[in-house]
Design a protein around this motif. Structure first.
Motif: not given
Length: 197
Positions: A107, A109, A111-112, A114, A144
């Motif tokens: 997580s 600052s 965007y996310d 993985w 995002n």
């Protein structure tokens, strides 16, 4: 006269000096190779063989999605970000080589992010200390991602290539702690945009 049994047990001597006893026979019938293998077995970590391993990780990551600047979205995006990284992995091990799958998420600052990758590695047991190197490849997603000059966010999906170098220290036969440093090369493409709320 002394009984014959006592005469046999009494060592030969003259003038108060006793003759030395017979030297003990060397009963070690091992070959040199067998001796070296036994010595190596005594000097190794003593942990035995590992076949399955499970790993959890937590740390810090800094990412710059420079490929997402400019033409992908009007006004550009906030490509640089940093934050917490967490993940886990499971795999198998054959002597010095490992093979497994690793999931990571963060997580950040801006965007996310993985990733899910298959990775292979090589380990060098040095007693309780075990340095290692790993290489991996898989898929990655950034979601995002916010544009810096508009109310638009985008998602990106692509490939992830990674390499890491580190070391584990075994506190027991089945548990270790360690640290590593590495880098990921992300090849992401725009997936879609949506209006920010």
């Amino acid at each position: 006269t002394a009984p014959p049994e006592q005469l046999k047990e009494k060592p030969l001597g003259a003038g108060g000096l006793d003759a030395p006893g017979s030297m003990a026979e060397n009963k070690d019938n091992r070959t040199e190779v067998e001796k070296e293998l036994d010595e190596a077995d005594q000097e190794d970590s003593g942990r035995g063989l590992e076949f399955v391993w499970v790993n959890g990780e937590i740390g810090f990551q800094a990412i710059d999605l420079t490929a997402l600047s400019g033409p992908l979205v009007a006004g550009g995006v906030e490509s640089g970000s940093s934050g917490l990284l967490y993940g886990g992995a499971i795999g198998m091990r054959i002597l010095y080589f490992t093979l497994g799958a690793r999931f990571r998420a963060g997580s950040l600052s801006s965007y996310d992010l993985w990733s899910l990758a298959l990775e292979g590695g090589m380990r060098l047991p040095l007693g309780e200390l075990e340095p290692f190197v790993t290489l991996g490849a898989g898929v990655a997603s950034a979601s995002n991602v916010r544009a810096s000059a508009s109310n638009v966010t985008l998602d990106a999906l692509g490939f992830d290539l990674r390499a890491a170098l580190g070391a584990d220290y075994y506190l027991s036969d089945t548990f270790s702690v360690g640290a590593y440093t590495g880098g990921d090369f992300l090849f992401l493409s725009r997936k879609g945009t949506s209006a920010a709320v």
